[in-house]
Design an enzyme around this catalytic site. Structure first.
Site, PDB file in Angstrom:
ATOM      1  CG  ASP A  88      47.213  22.604 -30.851  1.00  9.41           C
ATOM      2  OD1 ASP A  88      47.808  21.657 -30.309  1.00  9.41           O
ATOM      3  OD2 ASP A  88      46.086  22.476 -31.390  1.00  9.41           O
ATOM      4  CG  HIS A 145      46.219  21.029 -21.831  1.00  3.52           C
ATOM      5  ND1 HIS A 145      45.397  19.947 -21.619  1.00  3.52           N
ATOM      6  CD2 HIS A 145      45.469  21.923 -22.528  1.00  3.52           C
ATOM      7  CE1 HIS A 145      44.209  20.164 -22.162  1.00  3.52           C
ATOM      8  NE2 HIS A 145      44.238  21.358 -22.725  1.00  3.52           N
ATOM      9  CB  SER A 248      48.608  35.099 -26.431  1.00  3.07           C
ATOM     10  OG  SER A 248      49.457  35.988 -25.746  1.00  3.07           O
TER      11      SER A 248
END
Length: 282
Positions: A88, A145, A248
């Site tokens: 995201d 992911h 980050s």
């Protein structure tokens, strides 16, 4: 350049991040609840999609920040040709890696794949390929992911500073992503090599992987390599790979001809884990 960005040149990055880590892992009810409530309120965190939507149930602020999501909260693009967005956040930049390996950071700013990876030889296979830089803000889901199924070949812990990776710092700190402490994860795929780079940042007190646990800290002063060849570590497309504490950036590097970046993506585009990042030919 903002005053805060200017000050970060002089701040003790690792000391501040170590102190932040202590706060993040504190199980003091007052400390954890104050920080969780502040982040939820300030950044508009959507707790309805969390596997555990009760902020009081988390053992620490870090447990809240690295929370899992409800099943189905994120789904992989159904097109089998699609490489997936790894997290995201929003696109910081994306596009071609120049033939000399140069990667665009912001107007007037760039760095090379060799600098980012800490390895000129490993960088050569990505020259002429493509990249995507995804910034995770404090409101985002903080697990990263896999864009595509890959076999883990090597990880490289590259020491460095811990500048903020917010938009102001990206605009003004030269070679920012090649300066910050980072973990480079090299995978072998059916289209060739793929690199996923977990970039640390100011107050980011840890990077963890699903195969090895905590990688950062301990903060390093020399490049550290771990050879995972022959260990049979296969991560499927859309499987969890790693996680950050605090906000980050993750950078994906692809070799020439591997995939075409998905149309419509551009700098500042908001993105969600599992949407199409790029498409394999055919």
């Amino acid at each position: 350049m903002s005053l805060l960005t200017a000050l970060t040149w002089a701040l003790p990055h690792r000391l501040l991040s170590s102190l932040a880590r202590g706060v993040a892992y504190s199980e003091s009810p007052w400390v954890k609840r104050r920080f969780i409530d502040t982040v939820v309120r300030r950044f508009g965190v959507d707790l309805d999609e969390a596997a555990d939507p009760d902020p009081a149930s988390y053992a620490s602020f870090n447990a809240f920040f690295t929370r899992s999501l409800k099943p189905g909260a994120r789904v992989a693009d159904p097109d089998p040709r699609a490489l997936l967005m790894p997290a995201d956040g929003r696109i910081s930049q994306l596009g071609p890696i120049e033939s000399d390996g140069r990667i665009f950071q912001a107007k007037g700013q760039s760095f090379t794949a060799a600098e980012l990876l800490g390895d000129a030889q490993a960088a050569r296979v990505f020259c002429g390929g493509s990249f995507a830089t995804v910034y995770l803000s404090p409101r985002d889901y903080h697990r990263v992911h896999m864009p595509w199924t890959g076999v883990l070949r090597e990880t490289v812990h590259v020491p460095g500073r811990l500048f903020s990776v917010g938009p102001a710092a990206v605009r003004h700190v030269p070679r920012l992503f090649a300066r910050n402490e980072r973990l480079v994860c090299h995978f072998d795929t059916d289209f060739g090599p793929m690199a996923c780079v977990m970039v640390g940042a100011m107050l980011v007190s840890g990077v963890e992987t699903v195969w090895s646990g905590i990688e950062i800290p301990v903060y390093g002063d020399a490049i550290t390599r771990k050879d995972w060849r022959g260990k049979g570590i296969v991560l499927e497309r859309f499987a969890e790979m790693a996680r950050f504490n605090y906000g980050s950036t993750v950078i994906v590097l692809l070799p020439p001809g591997a995939a075409a970046l998905a149309p419509g993506l551009e700098a500042e585009s908001p993105v969600r884990l599992g949407q199409a990042l790029a498409y394999r030919p055919g």
